[in-house]
Design a protein around this motif. Structure first.
Motif, PDB file in Angstrom:
ATOM      1  N   LEU A  19       0.790  -1.202   0.000  1.00 20.75           N
ATOM      2  CA  LEU A  19       0.000   0.000   0.000  1.00 20.75           C
ATOM      3  C   LEU A  19       0.830   1.264   0.000  1.00 20.75           C
ATOM      4  O   LEU A  19       1.938   1.279   0.414  1.00 20.75           O
ATOM      5  CB  LEU A  19      -0.957   0.007   1.185  1.00 20.75           C
ATOM      6  N   ALA A  20       0.197   2.399  -0.450  1.00 28.09           N
ATOM      7  CA  ALA A  20       0.981   3.625  -0.554  1.00 28.09           C
ATOM      8  C   ALA A  20       0.209   4.858  -0.142  1.00 28.09           C
ATOM      9  O   ALA A  20      -0.037   5.048   1.035  1.00 28.09           O
ATOM     10  CB  ALA A  20       1.507   3.752  -1.972  1.00 28.09           C
ATOM     11  N   ALA A  21      -0.212   5.697  -1.074  1.00 28.61           N
ATOM     12  CA  ALA A  21      -0.736   7.017  -0.735  1.00 28.61           C
ATOM     13  C   ALA A  21      -2.073   6.981  -0.037  1.00 28.61           C
ATOM     14  O   ALA A  21      -2.887   6.133  -0.291  1.00 28.61           O
ATOM     15  CB  ALA A  21      -0.863   7.831  -2.024  1.00 28.61           C
ATOM     16  N   CYS A  22      -2.307   7.937   0.841  1.00 28.87           N
ATOM     17  CA  CYS A  22      -3.569   8.007   1.585  1.00 28.87           C
ATOM     18  C   CYS A  22      -4.624   8.731   0.761  1.00 28.87           C
ATOM     19  O   CYS A  22      -4.340   9.767   0.188  1.00 28.87           O
ATOM     20  CB  CYS A  22      -3.345   8.736   2.911  1.00 28.87           C
ATOM     21  N   GLN A  23      -5.832   8.174   0.704  1.00 28.99           N
ATOM     22  CA  GLN A  23      -6.911   8.753  -0.084  1.00 28.99           C
ATOM     23  C   GLN A  23      -7.883   9.492   0.828  1.00 28.99           C
ATOM     24  O   GLN A  23      -8.425   8.926   1.754  1.00 28.99           O
ATOM     25  CB  GLN A  23      -7.647   7.629  -0.831  1.00 28.99           C
ATOM     26  N   GLU A  24      -8.136  10.766   0.541  1.00 25.90           N
ATOM     27  CA  GLU A  24      -8.997  11.566   1.403  1.00 25.90           C
ATOM     28  C   GLU A  24     -10.479  11.356   1.113  1.00 25.90           C
ATOM     29  O   GLU A  24     -11.325  11.664   1.917  1.00 25.90           O
ATOM     30  CB  GLU A  24      -8.666  13.053   1.226  1.00 25.90           C
ATOM     31  N   GLY A  25     -10.826  10.866  -0.065  1.00 23.73           N
ATOM     32  CA  GLY A  25     -12.232  10.646  -0.372  1.00 23.73           C
ATOM     33  C   GLY A  25     -12.476  10.799  -1.852  1.00 23.73           C
ATOM     34  O   GLY A  25     -11.698  11.409  -2.571  1.00 23.73           O
ATOM     35  N   GLU A  26     -13.574  10.225  -2.342  1.00 23.02           N
ATOM     36  CA  GLU A  26     -13.902  10.255  -3.747  1.00 23.02           C
ATOM     37  C   GLU A  26     -15.143  11.111  -3.948  1.00 23.02           C
ATOM     38  O   GLU A  26     -16.092  11.038  -3.180  1.00 23.02           O
ATOM     39  CB  GLU A  26     -14.154   8.819  -4.256  1.00 23.02           C
ATOM     40  N   LYS A  27     -15.141  11.896  -5.030  1.00 21.61           N
ATOM     41  CA  LYS A  27     -16.263  12.776  -5.299  1.00 21.61           C
ATOM     42  C   LYS A  27     -17.086  12.316  -6.498  1.00 21.61           C
ATOM     43  O   LYS A  27     -18.171  12.814  -6.722  1.00 21.61           O
ATOM     44  CB  LYS A  27     -15.761  14.209  -5.543  1.00 21.61           C
ATOM     45  N   ARG A 297      -2.843   1.887  10.190  1.00 17.77           N
ATOM     46  CA  ARG A 297      -2.883   3.320  10.480  1.00 17.77           C
ATOM     47  C   ARG A 297      -3.960   3.972   9.609  1.00 17.77           C
ATOM     48  O   ARG A 297      -5.129   3.775   9.843  1.00 17.77           O
ATOM     49  CB  ARG A 297      -1.498   3.932  10.249  1.00 17.77           C
ATOM     50  N   LYS A 298      -3.572   4.723   8.595  1.00 16.37           N
ATOM     51  CA  LYS A 298      -4.546   5.395   7.751  1.00 16.37           C
ATOM     52  C   LYS A 298      -4.971   4.486   6.589  1.00 16.37           C
ATOM     53  O   LYS A 298      -4.146   3.778   6.020  1.00 16.37           O
ATOM     54  CB  LYS A 298      -3.958   6.694   7.187  1.00 16.37           C
ATOM     55  N   PRO A 299      -6.257   4.555   6.194  1.00 18.27           N
ATOM     56  CA  PRO A 299      -6.687   3.780   5.022  1.00 18.27           C
ATOM     57  C   PRO A 299      -6.068   4.345   3.754  1.00 18.27           C
ATOM     58  O   PRO A 299      -5.629   5.497   3.713  1.00 18.27           O
ATOM     59  CB  PRO A 299      -8.207   3.941   5.037  1.00 18.27           C
ATOM     60  N   THR A 300      -6.020   3.535   2.699  1.00 17.37           N
ATOM     61  CA  THR A 300      -5.410   3.961   1.445  1.00 17.37           C
ATOM     62  C   THR A 300      -6.236   3.488   0.261  1.00 17.37           C
ATOM     63  O   THR A 300      -6.871   2.436   0.317  1.00 17.37           O
ATOM     64  CB  THR A 300      -3.971   3.417   1.333  1.00 17.37           C
ATOM     65  N   ALA A 301      -6.229   4.278  -0.797  1.00 16.21           N
ATOM     66  CA  ALA A 301      -6.941   3.913  -2.016  1.00 16.21           C
ATOM     67  C   ALA A 301      -6.005   3.336  -3.066  1.00 16.21           C
ATOM     68  O   ALA A 301      -6.457   2.861  -4.096  1.00 16.21           O
ATOM     69  CB  ALA A 301      -7.654   5.137  -2.596  1.00 16.21           C
ATOM     70  N   GLU A 302      -4.702   3.379  -2.815  1.00 20.34           N
ATOM     71  CA  GLU A 302      -3.718   2.946  -3.810  1.00 20.34           C
ATOM     72  C   GLU A 302      -2.777   1.937  -3.177  1.00 20.34           C
ATOM     73  O   GLU A 302      -2.231   2.193  -2.101  1.00 20.34           O
ATOM     74  CB  GLU A 302      -2.947   4.160  -4.326  1.00 20.34           C
ATOM     75  N   VAL A 303      -2.603   0.801  -3.824  1.00 19.14           N
ATOM     76  CA  VAL A 303      -1.740  -0.237  -3.274  1.00 19.14           C
ATOM     77  C   VAL A 303      -0.588  -0.519  -4.225  1.00 19.14           C
ATOM     78  O   VAL A 303      -0.713  -0.368  -5.438  1.00 19.14           O
ATOM     79  CB  VAL A 303      -2.522  -1.530  -2.958  1.00 19.14           C
ATOM     80  N   VAL A 304       0.538  -0.914  -3.662  1.00 19.87           N
ATOM     81  CA  VAL A 304       1.790  -0.992  -4.406  1.00 19.87           C
ATOM     82  C   VAL A 304       2.214  -2.444  -4.600  1.00 19.87           C
ATOM     83  O   VAL A 304       2.147  -3.243  -3.673  1.00 19.87           O
ATOM     84  CB  VAL A 304       2.896  -0.202  -3.671  1.00 19.87           C
ATOM     85  N   ASN A 305       2.659  -2.745  -5.834  1.00 20.56           N
ATOM     86  CA  ASN A 305       3.110  -4.100  -6.175  1.00 20.56           C
ATOM     87  C   ASN A 305       2.069  -5.134  -5.730  1.00 20.56           C
ATOM     88  O   ASN A 305       2.364  -6.034  -4.955  1.00 20.56           O
ATOM     89  CB  ASN A 305       4.468  -4.400  -5.546  1.00 20.56           C
TER      90      ASN A 305
END
Length: 366
Positions: A19-27, A297-305
């Motif tokens: 996992l990588a970047a934290c996603q604040e929400g989708e519009k 910790r924080k949820p994420t919308a983008e996962v790595v490898n």
């Protein structure tokens, strides 16, 4: 000592998971698909602390780890691990990345006193071998907390490891596990019975059950529908991967149920990491809802490898902190029928050459 470094944007790397970047929400479109956050599913939480040259970690079930390493430019590390509960005994592992030590050859020397490892093992990620002290760990632990100089040796090579912070890291573990002042403490021992540590023993681990597997036949071609392409988050992924049409075409599709599909979209490629975003859709990719993956910790919308295995219902990820893969985050989520639930997570924040098998756990389940 080197800390986690951000991936360098460069060429393409198609493989799988973390996992990588934290996603604040989708519009756009459907609301994100998420699971209960780990904080809601366990009484404890993961915590990581740095004590001078030592790293200390305890996971959501209160399994704890303390790690020290050789100076920058040299290879070698030491790990003390301790399960929760008054009857648990510490285990000491030490290794030289890339070297193969015979059983008993690798040893810790503290102020001239030698503590030989009693077993030798090879990690599954093939990054050298390591020795473990299991039979008589307590004298070695006591030496680590009171000694002045630690040296790792395998008979030929000798590598220093700083003890600055070792006692503080192990004392913090005592506090976290409720051992302070008891006969089960690693550092601050007292007369209170070991049973007193049971009050802060192992919190109940969350139960994770995968949904039954489902046939994957008859899936649509991996081409995003127009409405999918129109999403702002999808446009951003397309923009960030415009350098490679081949990478952009690596869309994945898996069936989650009779009426739901999992679509994976390439979003980033660097020298040793690549990332995907995942969407749960209706048949044929309609009504995409972004998946928000829970972490310790924080949820994420983008996962790595990342890679999804429909047979086991698991999505795995391995976010490398650097190319050799000796630091970063390794995660596993399970499709439980309604959402992806965090099953397991390991994290190594410092690039010290520790094999992934021995990274501290930050999340466990049953």
């Amino acid at each position: 000592m080197s800390s986690l470094q951000p991936p360098l944007v460069a060429a393409l790397a198609l493989t799988a998971v973390a996992l990588a970047a934290c996603q604040e929400g989708e519009k756009d479109g459907a609301p994100p698909v998420t699971a209960a956050t780990p904080a809601q599913t366990a009484r404890s939480h993961t915590e990581t602390r740095k004590f001078r040259d030592w790293l200390a970690v305890c996971d959501n079930g209160n399994a704890c780890f303390a790690l020290g390493s050789a100076p920058e430019g040299q290879s070698g590390w030491v790990r003390v691990s301790l399960a929760p509960g008054p009857g648990a005994r510490p285990e000491i592992a030490a290794g030289f990345p890339g070297d193969g030590a015979a059983p008993g050859a690798l040893a810790l020397e503290v102020d001239g006193r030698r503590f030989a490892t009693d077993t030798a093992s090879a990690p599954t990620d093939a990054k050298g071998s390591f020795g473990v002290i299991r039979r008589q760990p307590l004298p070695a632990v006591k030496a680590l907390t009171s000694g002045r100089r630690l040296t790792l040796t395998d008979g030929g090579e000798r590598v220093p490891v700083s003890l600055s912070g070792a006692a503080a890291a192990l004392s913090w573990i005592d506090d976290r596990q409720g051992r302070l002042g008891t006969t089960a403490a690693l550092v601050r021992r007292g007369r209170r019975p070991a049973a007193a540590a049971a009050a802060a023993a192992a919190p109940a681990l969350p139960s994770v059950t995968p949904a039954p597997a489902i046939a994957q036949t008859g899936l649509p071609r991996p081409v995003l529908p127009a409405a999918f392409e129109a999403r702002a988050d999808v446009k951003q992924c397309r923009s960030d991967t415009a350098f490679s049409a081949a990478f952009q075409s690596g869309v994945t599709i898996d069936r989650l149920s009779e009426d739901r599909e999992l679509w994976g979209l390439p979003c980033f490629a660097g020298s040793y990491n690549f990332s995907f975003r995942y969407f749960i859709t209706g048949r044929g990719g309609v009504d995409p809802a972004p998946v928000i993956f829970p972490t310790s910790r924080k949820p994420t919308a983008e996962v790595v490898n990342s890679r999804y295995d429909p047979a086991s219902r698991t999505l795995t990820a391995f976010d490398k902190g650097r190319g050799v893969g000796d630091c970063g985050v390794a995660s596993t989520w399970v499709w439980a029928g309604r959402a992806f639930v965090l099953k397991a997570e390991r994290e190594m924040r410092e690039c010290w050459g520790v094999p992934a098998d021995l990274w501290p756990t930050t999340w466990r389940s049953r």
